[in-house]
Write a protein that holds these residues in place. Sequence first.
Motif, mmCIF file in Angstrom:
data_model
loop_
_atom_site.group_PDB
_atom_site.id
_atom_site.type_symbol
_atom_site.label_atom_id
_atom_site.label_comp_id
_atom_site.label_asym_id
_atom_site.label_seq_id
_atom_site.Cartn_x
_atom_site.Cartn_y
_atom_site.Cartn_z
ATOM 1 N N SER A 435 2.040 4.758 8.388
ATOM 2 C CA SER A 435 2.550 4.572 7.028
ATOM 3 C C SER A 435 1.392 4.544 6.054
ATOM 4 O O SER A 435 0.215 4.447 6.450
ATOM 5 C CB SER A 435 3.349 3.278 6.921
ATOM 6 O OG SER A 435 2.508 2.151 7.128
ATOM 7 N N TYR A 436 1.774 4.647 4.729
ATOM 8 C CA TYR A 436 0.816 4.523 3.639
ATOM 9 C C TYR A 436 1.317 3.428 2.697
ATOM 10 O O TYR A 436 2.510 3.354 2.382
ATOM 11 C CB TYR A 436 0.663 5.838 2.873
ATOM 12 C CG TYR A 436 0.081 6.945 3.713
ATOM 13 C CD1 TYR A 436 -1.292 7.035 3.920
ATOM 14 C CD2 TYR A 436 0.903 7.906 4.303
ATOM 15 C CE1 TYR A 436 -1.835 8.046 4.688
ATOM 16 C CE2 TYR A 436 0.371 8.919 5.067
ATOM 17 C CZ TYR A 436 -0.996 8.997 5.260
ATOM 18 O OH TYR A 436 -1.517 9.993 6.036
ATOM 19 N N GLU A 437 0.410 2.593 2.249
ATOM 20 C CA GLU A 437 0.744 1.478 1.376
ATOM 21 C C GLU A 437 0.187 1.755 -0.028
ATOM 22 O O GLU A 437 -1.022 1.931 -0.202
ATOM 23 C CB GLU A 437 0.134 0.173 1.920
ATOM 24 C CG GLU A 437 0.604 -1.081 1.239
ATOM 25 C CD GLU A 437 1.949 -1.548 1.770
ATOM 26 O OE1 GLU A 437 2.544 -2.442 1.158
ATOM 27 O OE2 GLU A 437 2.400 -1.024 2.830
ATOM 28 N N VAL A 438 1.091 1.802 -1.044
ATOM 29 C CA VAL A 438 0.710 2.058 -2.433
ATOM 30 C C VAL A 438 0.917 0.757 -3.214
ATOM 31 O O VAL A 438 2.006 0.173 -3.201
ATOM 32 C CB VAL A 438 1.538 3.204 -3.038
ATOM 33 C CG1 VAL A 438 1.152 3.429 -4.506
ATOM 34 C CG2 VAL A 438 1.357 4.489 -2.231
ATOM 35 N N THR A 439 -0.126 0.326 -3.950
ATOM 36 C CA THR A 439 -0.072 -0.923 -4.736
ATOM 37 C C THR A 439 -0.578 -0.633 -6.137
ATOM 38 O O THR A 439 -1.587 0.071 -6.303
ATOM 39 C CB THR A 439 -0.937 -2.005 -4.079
ATOM 40 O OG1 THR A 439 -0.498 -2.218 -2.731
ATOM 41 C CG2 THR A 439 -0.840 -3.312 -4.847
ATOM 42 N N TRP A 440 0.110 -1.181 -7.169
ATOM 43 C CA TRP A 440 -0.372 -1.035 -8.544
ATOM 44 C C TRP A 440 -0.170 -2.353 -9.295
ATOM 45 O O TRP A 440 0.766 -3.098 -9.043
ATOM 46 C CB TRP A 440 0.313 0.132 -9.246
ATOM 47 C CG TRP A 440 1.798 0.000 -9.445
ATOM 48 C CD1 TRP A 440 2.439 -0.402 -10.569
ATOM 49 C CD2 TRP A 440 2.812 0.293 -8.482
ATOM 50 N NE1 TRP A 440 3.797 -0.383 -10.392
ATOM 51 C CE2 TRP A 440 4.066 0.058 -9.110
ATOM 52 C CE3 TRP A 440 2.813 0.739 -7.133
ATOM 53 C CZ2 TRP A 440 5.281 0.227 -8.455
ATOM 54 C CZ3 TRP A 440 4.026 0.936 -6.493
ATOM 55 C CH2 TRP A 440 5.246 0.672 -7.151
ATOM 56 N N GLU A 441 -1.074 -2.621 -10.236
ATOM 57 C CA GLU A 441 -1.045 -3.860 -11.000
ATOM 58 C C GLU A 441 -1.709 -3.645 -12.351
ATOM 59 O O GLU A 441 -2.625 -2.824 -12.487
ATOM 60 C CB GLU A 441 -1.744 -4.982 -10.242
ATOM 61 C CG GLU A 441 -3.205 -4.705 -9.934
ATOM 62 C CD GLU A 441 -3.859 -5.834 -9.162
ATOM 63 O OE1 GLU A 441 -3.388 -6.967 -9.297
ATOM 64 O OE2 GLU A 441 -4.836 -5.562 -8.440
ATOM 65 N N LYS A 442 -1.244 -4.396 -13.368
ATOM 66 C CA LYS A 442 -1.864 -4.344 -14.683
ATOM 67 C C LYS A 442 -3.240 -4.991 -14.634
ATOM 68 O O LYS A 442 -3.464 -5.962 -13.911
ATOM 69 C CB LYS A 442 -1.011 -5.079 -15.716
ATOM 70 C CG LYS A 442 0.222 -4.324 -16.162
ATOM 71 C CD LYS A 442 0.948 -5.102 -17.251
ATOM 72 C CE LYS A 442 2.229 -4.383 -17.658
ATOM 73 N NZ LYS A 442 2.945 -5.136 -18.743
ATOM 74 N N ILE A 443 -4.131 -4.430 -15.425
ATOM 75 C CA ILE A 443 -5.478 -4.981 -15.450
ATOM 76 C C ILE A 443 -5.604 -6.084 -16.484
ATOM 77 O O ILE A 443 -6.275 -7.098 -16.254
ATOM 78 C CB ILE A 443 -6.499 -3.855 -15.741
ATOM 79 C CG1 ILE A 443 -6.471 -2.821 -14.614
ATOM 80 C CG2 ILE A 443 -7.909 -4.412 -15.909
ATOM 81 C CD1 ILE A 443 -7.386 -1.647 -14.822
#
Length: 908
Positions: A435-443
């Motif tokens: 699998s691939y894990e994608v993570t995003w967050e505001k800076i």
Amino acid sequence: MDTSTESNVFPVTYLNVSKDLDLQRLLVEWDVVKSAHDAELAISFEIQVRRLDEATTVWTEFLNVTLDKLGKPLHWSWDSDIPLECMSHAVRIRSKAKSSKIWSQWSLWETVPGLDTSNRSGPQIFPKEKFLAEGSDITLCCIGGKGQTIKEFSVYPAVDVFKYTNSQVRLLTVENLSHDKGSNIHVYCYDEDERLYQAAFFVGKPPDTPKDFYCQTQDMKRVTCTWTEGETYLYGQNLPRYTLSKTSSQKTPLCKASCSKQCSCSWDIGQQWIWNVTVTVENPLGKKTAADVFDVNHRIYPTAPFQVWEDCTDTEITLHWNYENYEIDLFCQTEVLQPDGKVELHNSSEVDSKRVTVRGLQPYTEYTARVRCGVAKHFWRWSEWSQPLTTRTKEGTPSGKLDIWREITPVLGGRNVTLFWKQTPSFQANGKIISYEVTWEKIEDGSKPESISFSSVYNSTRIFIDNHSYRISIMAKNNVNFSLPSVLIISRATDNSIKKLKEGQVNGTDDGIFITWEPRSIYDSYIIDWCNFPRLQPCDLLWKRFGPNTSSAVISSAAFVPGVRYKFRIYGSVANRASLLEKKIGYLRELPPRLDPIVRKVDLSYNSVTLSWDSYLTNESEPGFIRGYHVYVSPIEGNCNLKGSKKHILSDESELCKYTIDNPEEKRYTVKHLMPNTKYKIVVKAFTGGGETPIVNFRYIDTPYNSNMLYFVAVLVIVPALVAAICHWKMMWVKECCCPVIPSPSKSKVLSFKDFKIDSEKVLKINDCLPDMLAIDSNAEAQKLHPVTWSPLSSTPTEDMIDGHISSWIYPSENVARNFAPTPTPQTHTCFENFAYSSPLKTESDPYQIPKTLEAGKTNQAVVLYQPQCYLDIFHEDAASTTRETAERKNSLKYISQTDARCLGGRL
């Protein structure tokens, strides 16, 4: 030895010649007198050989011999280059003591008869040998029967031969025999009775010395010798025969050899440890041998290991095996085949060890291993390899990072970010990615990260973010652990974040599309992205990263095809934050435009044509960049040689004039220097870096006449014609004025009256020719004529200056018809004669005689000026004078011509 002995001559006393047909050799035996032997002389012999069918000697040889007292005969042999059966041969000898200069007499010819002298019933072919060595020369002969003539002697297949013939014997010499022309040579011989005799010869090679000959043992019980056989080109029963035997007793073979790819022969060694063996190979063309001396303890060749198995971790493999010991100490070697094709060899560190550990391997990688062993003491050779064993190391934590990229699309309320990822050569999955894990967050505000997991079959996804800055990371996961995260920073969206950059053009090469950009020192890497299939939506976005010191690259892809426009975007990246720097468009190879420009307007003049066309569409579907236009012009008849053009030859050898317009924005062009009233064909073609399409359709035009030329021609024709007409009219006037035509009195109509004749001359009636004016150039005469009476006329005298003279009386005519009243009675008249109109009269005639009285009342129109030199007063009787006065008056008057009167009087 005294002087008398040195001068003696020692002739040959005995000579015998025989032949060895197997060796095709003449054997010569001779002797000299016994005294030469007793004296132990050094003596020279000259030996000559000839064939009876040949006039010359075929061989001469000098032989030096020192005789001994034993008195044995001397011997000499000679190998013939043709079969001895073919011809009779003769030998003779003479001698000379070494101390003497005098040769003895020749012995008689000793002849060895050939079969050409025998009684035979049919032809025969020699030699009898059936095997011929490759590369050698061979002479064949055919001997006819007794009294028979050989008609034909030939060889097949046809080879280069030299022939010699006589009526009964024919020879063929074949040089440099080769098996390439056939392993068999067939010879045919016909006599005059058509009897046939044939023979076959085999071309081959004598055997080579056995190569790679050695002997060894695997079990200390049986020895096997092997060697490699050479090619002889002989088959069947003529194949090489091998015999292996002890060198001391070669007649007793140790074993029977067998050959396939390699020859071998084995026998039991018993209790003997030291061996000296010889292998002999022979065929009909020769024989060769090879020998080997060895100690069996030094020639041990172990059997291959068997039962190979392994234990492994993610970076190590331990191999285990078994082998036949036979109480022999062995050490072994392991070969490991890497995935990239490289081979590593690992030796076991202990004698008789049956295991080896291979370290430093990659996790979850397939390797192939095999083992071989050799004798630790008196090493001879490695054993054969064991059967290969393929195994895979266990999984480990992924090493390296994924290569990730993004495409940002502004939407209402934020942005859609399409994320892409791929494994690079530096990334090692070290297992199966699950699998691939994608993570995003505001800076900015440090809000809670969002994440999503995708199956390993995916390599892209799309997420929505608002206009704030975001940090995005992607990791790969296998059954052991996650890889290190790959990070992208998406900057805050602003009004200036979308740059409008001009697209630069790039060119294709043989290797791909060449792209350059302006480097900036602030970036730590550059990224170029593009689509392999730009016409698909959404396209398959690809990207490639470059180091900070790179400013050019060749982008290649198997999907690139000619005629398709590709778009490239160049980004600079620093601290995982990418900025768009430049845009490029280009083709792997440009193709010609699909369509020609549409010419909408054609303006013609007599010597030029102006073409106007629509703007050419330069959208993405075009197969190349429009670089400009070509205008082709040619007259329908003849070749084109317009000024400022270049010649262009079509495939049908026709010639066109070519004009090049390098500005793709140009939509108008004028072709000059055309010929008026000429038909031309013309076409406009757009061209790209890939050229232009073939010329198929032309537009035809007709140039008009040159109106300026018509005006010029009119001026050249009409004006000179008018001038000529005016000049002609003026010339006639001048001619009439200066050179009047004097009419012939005999042709005048006014003299057509039959009753007015003097002798045969016509006489003019004065009233039929009235003058326009009278000019008297003498005042005296004017005074005499002043009281002129013109009864019916009304005239006004006018005084004028004419040509420097004063004309006192001039009477202009009013050019009207005048009627003279009839005069009932005759009147006296005075006659002035105009000598210009006088005909020659008789001398006795009176020129002034008037035969009849003028009749009044005749009507006459004064049309032609008539100025008589003599004036008549026909109504005043006082004007009559004597003949003498008339003559005096005639002498004093001056005649003024009619033309002069006009000129002077102004009647032009």
